[in-house]
Design a protein around this motif. Structure first.
Motif, PDB file in Angstrom:
ATOM      1  N   SER A  85       0.843  -1.190   0.000  1.00  0.00           N
ATOM      2  CA  SER A  85       0.000   0.000   0.000  1.00  0.00           C
ATOM      3  C   SER A  85       0.887   1.252   0.000  1.00  0.00           C
ATOM      4  CB  SER A  85      -0.887  -0.033   1.252  1.00  0.00           C
ATOM      5  OG  SER A  85      -1.609   1.141   1.360  1.00  0.00           O
ATOM      6  N   HIS A  86       1.875   1.237   0.877  1.00  0.00           N
ATOM      7  CA  HIS A  86       2.816   2.351   0.978  1.00  0.00           C
ATOM      8  C   HIS A  86       3.606   2.487  -0.323  1.00  0.00           C
ATOM      9  CE1 HIS A  86       6.544   4.388   2.241  1.00  0.00           C
ATOM     10  NE2 HIS A  86       5.839   4.929   3.215  1.00  0.00           N
ATOM     11  N   LEU A  92       2.984   6.291  -7.114  1.00  0.00           N
ATOM     12  CA  LEU A  92       2.112   7.301  -7.728  1.00  0.00           C
ATOM     13  C   LEU A  92       2.620   8.714  -7.427  1.00  0.00           C
ATOM     14  CD1 LEU A  92      -1.142   5.410  -6.889  1.00  0.00           C
ATOM     15  CD2 LEU A  92      -0.426   6.046  -9.189  1.00  0.00           C
ATOM     16  N   ALA A  93       3.130   8.893  -6.227  1.00  0.00           N
ATOM     17  CA  ALA A  93       3.685  10.203  -5.880  1.00  0.00           C
ATOM     18  C   ALA A  93       4.898  10.497  -6.748  1.00  0.00           C
ATOM     19  CB  ALA A  93       4.073  10.222  -4.398  1.00  0.00           C
ATOM     20  N   GLN A 249      -6.346  10.025  -4.908  1.00  0.00           N
ATOM     21  CA  GLN A 249      -7.450   9.519  -5.733  1.00  0.00           C
ATOM     22  C   GLN A 249      -6.956   8.354  -6.593  1.00  0.00           C
ATOM     23  OE1 GLN A 249     -10.577   9.961  -5.705  1.00  0.00           O
ATOM     24  NE2 GLN A 249     -10.933   8.716  -7.550  1.00  0.00           N
ATOM     25  N   ARG A 250      -5.790   8.552  -7.246  1.00  0.00           N
ATOM     26  CA  ARG A 250      -5.219   7.488  -8.097  1.00  0.00           C
ATOM     27  C   ARG A 250      -4.844   6.282  -7.249  1.00  0.00           C
ATOM     28  NH1 ARG A 250      -1.957  11.226 -11.229  1.00  0.00           N
ATOM     29  NH2 ARG A 250      -3.446  12.210 -12.619  1.00  0.00           N
ATOM     30  N   TRP A 251      -4.397   6.545  -6.054  1.00  0.00           N
ATOM     31  CA  TRP A 251      -3.978   5.458  -5.145  1.00  0.00           C
ATOM     32  C   TRP A 251      -5.168   4.536  -4.884  1.00  0.00           C
ATOM     33  CZ3 TRP A 251      -4.100   5.908   0.763  1.00  0.00           C
ATOM     34  CH2 TRP A 251      -3.394   4.888   1.369  1.00  0.00           C
ATOM     35  N   ARG A 252      -6.322   5.174  -4.638  1.00  0.00           N
ATOM     36  CA  ARG A 252      -7.515   4.353  -4.377  1.00  0.00           C
ATOM     37  C   ARG A 252      -7.886   3.531  -5.613  1.00  0.00           C
ATOM     38  NH1 ARG A 252      -8.423   8.656  -0.725  1.00  0.00           N
ATOM     39  NH2 ARG A 252      -9.094  10.098  -2.349  1.00  0.00           N
ATOM     40  N   GLU A 253      -7.779   4.173  -6.790  1.00  0.00           N
ATOM     41  CA  GLU A 253      -8.120   3.448  -8.030  1.00  0.00           C
ATOM     42  C   GLU A 253      -7.145   2.300  -8.254  1.00  0.00           C
ATOM     43  OE1 GLU A 253      -7.886   6.543 -10.917  1.00  0.00           O
ATOM     44  OE2 GLU A 253      -9.612   7.617 -10.087  1.00  0.00           O
ATOM     45  N   TRP A 254      -5.845   2.612  -8.111  1.00  0.00           N
ATOM     46  CA  TRP A 254      -4.828   1.587  -8.325  1.00  0.00           C
ATOM     47  C   TRP A 254      -4.882   0.501  -7.254  1.00  0.00           C
ATOM     48  CZ3 TRP A 254      -1.298   0.334 -11.964  1.00  0.00           C
ATOM     49  CH2 TRP A 254      -1.181   1.199 -13.048  1.00  0.00           C
ATOM     50  N   GLY A 255      -5.280   0.891  -6.082  1.00  0.00           N
ATOM     51  CA  GLY A 255      -5.408  -0.089  -5.003  1.00  0.00           C
ATOM     52  C   GLY A 255      -6.388  -1.190  -5.411  1.00  0.00           C
ATOM     53  N   LYS A 256      -7.499  -0.746  -6.028  1.00  0.00           N
ATOM     54  CA  LYS A 256      -8.506  -1.744  -6.467  1.00  0.00           C
ATOM     55  C   LYS A 256      -7.911  -2.628  -7.541  1.00  0.00           C
ATOM     56  CE  LYS A 256     -12.626   0.885  -5.500  1.00  0.00           C
ATOM     57  NZ  LYS A 256     -12.887   2.215  -5.997  1.00  0.00           N
ATOM     58  N   LEU A 257      -7.221  -1.986  -8.489  1.00  0.00           N
ATOM     59  CA  LEU A 257      -6.663  -2.707  -9.631  1.00  0.00           C
ATOM     60  C   LEU A 257      -5.618  -3.730  -9.204  1.00  0.00           C
ATOM     61  CD1 LEU A 257      -6.975  -2.271 -12.781  1.00  0.00           C
ATOM     62  CD2 LEU A 257      -4.810  -1.050 -12.641  1.00  0.00           C
ATOM     63  N   LEU A 258      -4.782  -3.356  -8.252  1.00  0.00           N
ATOM     64  CA  LEU A 258      -3.693  -4.250  -7.832  1.00  0.00           C
ATOM     65  C   LEU A 258      -4.050  -5.059  -6.590  1.00  0.00           C
ATOM     66  CD1 LEU A 258      -0.624  -1.848  -8.258  1.00  0.00           C
ATOM     67  CD2 LEU A 258      -1.327  -3.661  -9.781  1.00  0.00           C
ATOM     68  N   GLU A 259      -5.268  -4.870  -6.126  1.00  0.00           N
ATOM     69  CA  GLU A 259      -5.725  -5.549  -4.908  1.00  0.00           C
ATOM     70  C   GLU A 259      -4.801  -5.257  -3.727  1.00  0.00           C
ATOM     71  OE1 GLU A 259      -6.344  -9.646  -5.924  1.00  0.00           O
ATOM     72  OE2 GLU A 259      -7.627  -9.080  -7.593  1.00  0.00           O
ATOM     73  N   PRO A 261      -4.459  -2.636  -0.398  1.00  0.00           N
ATOM     74  CA  PRO A 261      -5.291  -1.701   0.378  1.00  0.00           C
ATOM     75  C   PRO A 261      -4.854  -0.244   0.172  1.00  0.00           C
ATOM     76  CG  PRO A 261      -3.843  -2.967   1.821  1.00  0.00           C
ATOM     77  CD  PRO A 261      -3.689  -3.549   0.462  1.00  0.00           C
ATOM     78  N   ALA A 262      -5.838   0.595  -0.020  1.00  0.00           N
ATOM     79  CA  ALA A 262      -5.548   2.034  -0.153  1.00  0.00           C
ATOM     80  C   ALA A 262      -6.548   2.746   0.743  1.00  0.00           C
ATOM     81  CB  ALA A 262      -5.701   2.471  -1.598  1.00  0.00           C
ATOM     82  N   GLY A 263      -6.066   3.234   1.839  1.00  0.00           N
ATOM     83  CA  GLY A 263      -6.943   3.779   2.879  1.00  0.00           C
ATOM     84  C   GLY A 263      -7.711   5.007   2.448  1.00  0.00           C
ATOM     85  N   ASP A 264      -8.715   5.315   3.250  1.00  0.00           N
ATOM     86  CA  ASP A 264      -9.547   6.465   2.941  1.00  0.00           C
ATOM     87  C   ASP A 264      -9.052   7.658   3.762  1.00  0.00           C
ATOM     88  OD1 ASP A 264     -13.143   6.794   2.600  1.00  0.00           O
ATOM     89  OD2 ASP A 264     -11.454   7.588   1.460  1.00  0.00           O
TER      90      ASP A 264
END
Ligand code: GTP
Length: 611
Positions: A85-86, A92-93, A249-259, A261-264
């Protein structure tokens, strides 16, 4: 992975392999399209490879494969999900920072960000049990972890990352900045050089990713640092905020794609405006403390020193046994003492007992490190004067919790000491005020001489003394002559000056034991201990002559005055000092009536004019 390592791989080879892996295919297409704002979206893998570039695709494919393969593992305390996740957030950063600074190809920096901490994963995979132990001991500090890794494994995670990324075919121009990114100041790259810029950029990306972990307190520290880092690349707070919100925002999208976790997380503005953590919870806000660490084992010592410095920036002093510890405690007067139990020369218990026997060591907060949790042992330690204990191997969390308790104690102690100081100060002020009040109550403000009240006390004391000792005593009343007309002639202010001058003169020529007081108005009284009639007469004459010789400068004039003096000595038939004072008063009256500027003496019921 094999294909990626080879330099002979063509774009078609790569596209073909990618196409065989639907997950990788989707991820690359996603990345190719998300990077191309306003450009026709790519749908074919070959096009994606073309758009992203061969090298970027190779690195990305490697990174994605690693996520899939190492989403979990055998190292108990290594959080694989949090790790990725990190890493994803850092990736992305990095891509966003590359776009904004044009420091490197964005997708190459994406891959660097994704794999920047790969060495940790490698160590957790290669040494699952040992690494788990190290994680338990390490505080949340890169430097401390590196020290522990080197001590235990002879290899640290940064060295490991460098080897792995080199073997993946990443150019050294990227590998070196990754190697140094956790401590950019140690890299030694010349200012403004590309490696220097990339190292700092990776550090920036890393700190953005750190927003994903740690609580509110850490986050508020991170945000403060991010604002500083953003300033270096010309981003103001607003620009940084919108950039980070986009990255999240991208982190959350990519989190789903790569399975992964991308926190809220809250928006950057919300994070930045969150109230600062309470001062007492904030390590940096707590008072800076002196901590004495007594530990013979080098690795534990090193780990604890780094942890203590990191927890609150405390000043840490180190000793390797109780004897050294005692000497150092006396020298440095620490607030907190952390001591190992079993040590050569003098063990922790003896050290603690010795400390408690001293006056200065009693208020120090002592934490004992022990490998044994047995009740008897613990009781033993408390009996020796220990305040708390931590089980070895020491975990960062346990140390932090104990230090918080110790700090709380030190803060209470300090505030109690401050209160005590204030009380002492208040008592001293009160004593001083009382002395001042006493002084004012007994002093005449115009002449600075003792006033009538003080004169009466002096008379009483001298009278009693003379009664006891049988020694003679005398009292003389002095009155400035025609002072009314003096005031009328020169004014009241000059009259005041004359009064003060006469008072000063009388004081000046009197003996130490004589007590000259202003009795009231233009009248003075002099109480002379151990003085008989003859000596008193001589003295009174001297006073009269000295006053008559006094000249006060007033404009062009030298104004003068005289005094009349009535003298009486203690006589056997006088029942009290009042009688003696009345006798002197009678003599004064006679001196006035006799023409002023003269001395009259009362002598056994008769008044005689002397001078
Ligand atoms: N300037 C000044 N005058 C004072 C002070 N205390 C008393 N006096 C004045 O001293 C004068 C004393 O006057 P009197 O008692 O009539 O006596 P005198 O004029 O000195 O006359 P004799 O005592 O008979 O020589 C008064 O006018 C008081 O106002 C003072 O502190 N300052």
């Amino acid at each position: 992975m094999e294909l990626c390592r080879s330099d002979d791989t063509t774009m078609d080879d790569l596209a073909e392999v990618v196409q065989r892996d639907p997950a990788l295919c989707g991820r690359l297409l996603n990345l190719a399209n998300s990077a191309a704002m306003g450009v026709r979206p790519v749908v074919a893998v070959q096009e994606a490879v073309l758009r992203l570039g061969m090298r970027a695709v190779r690195n990305l494919a490697t990174g994605f494969a690693l996520i899939d393969q190492y989403s979990e593992g055998a190292c108990e305390r290594f959080d694989y999900q949090q790790f990725w996740s990190h890493s994803l957030l850092m990736a992305l950063a990095m891509r966003e920072l590359a776009v904004r600074t044009r420091a490197a190809v964005p997708d190459e920096l994406f891959a660097c960000g994704l794999m920047a901490r790969i060495g940790r994963l490698a160590l957790a995979t290669a040494y699952p049990r040992e690494y788990s132990e190290l994680i338990a001991q390490a505080p949340e500090s890169d430097r401390a972890l590196v020290e522990l890794e080197r001590g235990a494994l002879d290899l640290d995670h940064n060295q490991c990352s460098r080897e792995i990324l080199t073997s993946f075919g990443l150019p050294q121009a990227l590998v070196e900045p990754v190697f140094y990114h956790e401590a950019p100041e140690e890299a030694g790259f010349s200012d403004g050089s590309r490696p220097h810029q990339l190292t700092h950029l990776l550090y920036f990306g890393r700190r953005i990713a750190d927003l994903s972990c740690g609580g509110e307190r850490l986050r508020s520290d991170t945000i403060a640092e991010l604002l500083r880092l953003a300033g270096r690349i010309g981003l103001d707070g607003d620009a940084l905020g919108s950039m980070i919100d986009e990255i999240m925002q991208r982190w959350r999208e990519w989190g789903k794609l790569l399975e992964v976790p991308a926190g809220d997380l809250p928006t950057f503005a919300d994070m930045a405006q969150a109230p600062a953590p309470r001062e007492d919870e904030r390590a940096s806000g707590a008072p800076l403390l002196r901590v004495l660490l007594v530990e013979d084992e080098p690795l534990t010592r090193q780990m604890l020193v780094s942890a203590l410095e990191r927890i609150g920036g405390h000043k840490v002093f180190v000793a390797t046994n109780g004897k050294e510890g005692l000497a150092l405690a006396l020298e440095t007067m620490p607030h907190i003492v952390i001591t190992d139990w079993r040590m050569p020369v003098m063990d922790g218990l003896e050290f603690c007992r010795a400390l408690r026997e001293t006056h200065w060591g009693q208020s120090m907060y002592v934490i004992m490190l022990t490998a044994v949790d047995a009740e008897d042992e613990v009781v033993h330690a408390f009996e020796a004067g220990v305040d708390d204990y931590i089980l070895k191997p020491v975990s960062a969390r346990a140390l932090q919790a104990r230090m918080r308790a110790a700090q709380h104690y030190v803060c209470l102690l300090q505030s109690w000491e401050r209160d005590r100081e204030q009380l002492k100060q208040a008592a001293a002020d009160l004593a001083l005020s009382n002395r001042k009040l006493e002084h004012y109550a007994h002093t005449d403000m115009l002449t600075g001489l003792p006033n009538r009240r003080a004169a009466m006390e002096s008379l009483e004391q001298a009278w009693n003394g003379a009664e006891r000792s049988g020694e003679p005593m005398a009292v003389m009343m002095l009155d400035i002559d025609a002072f009314k007309s003096f005031n009328d002639t020169y004014g009241h202010a000059v009259g005041d000056r004359m009064l003060a001058e006469v008072g000063r003169l009388l004081r000046e020529i009197s003996r130490k034991d004589d007590r000259v007081c202003r009795f009231g108005g233009e009248e003075f009284i002099v109480v002379c201990r151990n003085t008989g009639m003859q000596a008193a007469r001589d003295f009174a004459e001297r006073l009269r002559n000295v006053v008559a010789g006094l000249r006060l400068v007033h404009g062009d004039e030298h104004v003068q005055t005289t005094v009349s003096i009535g003298l009486a000595c203690k006589e056997p038939e006088m029942g009290s000092y009042d009688v003696m004072v009345n006798a002197a008063d009678k003599a004064l009256y006679a001196a006035k009536n006799g023409g002023r500027n003269r001395l009259c003496c009362y002598d056994r019921g008769r008044i005689r004019t002397v001078g």
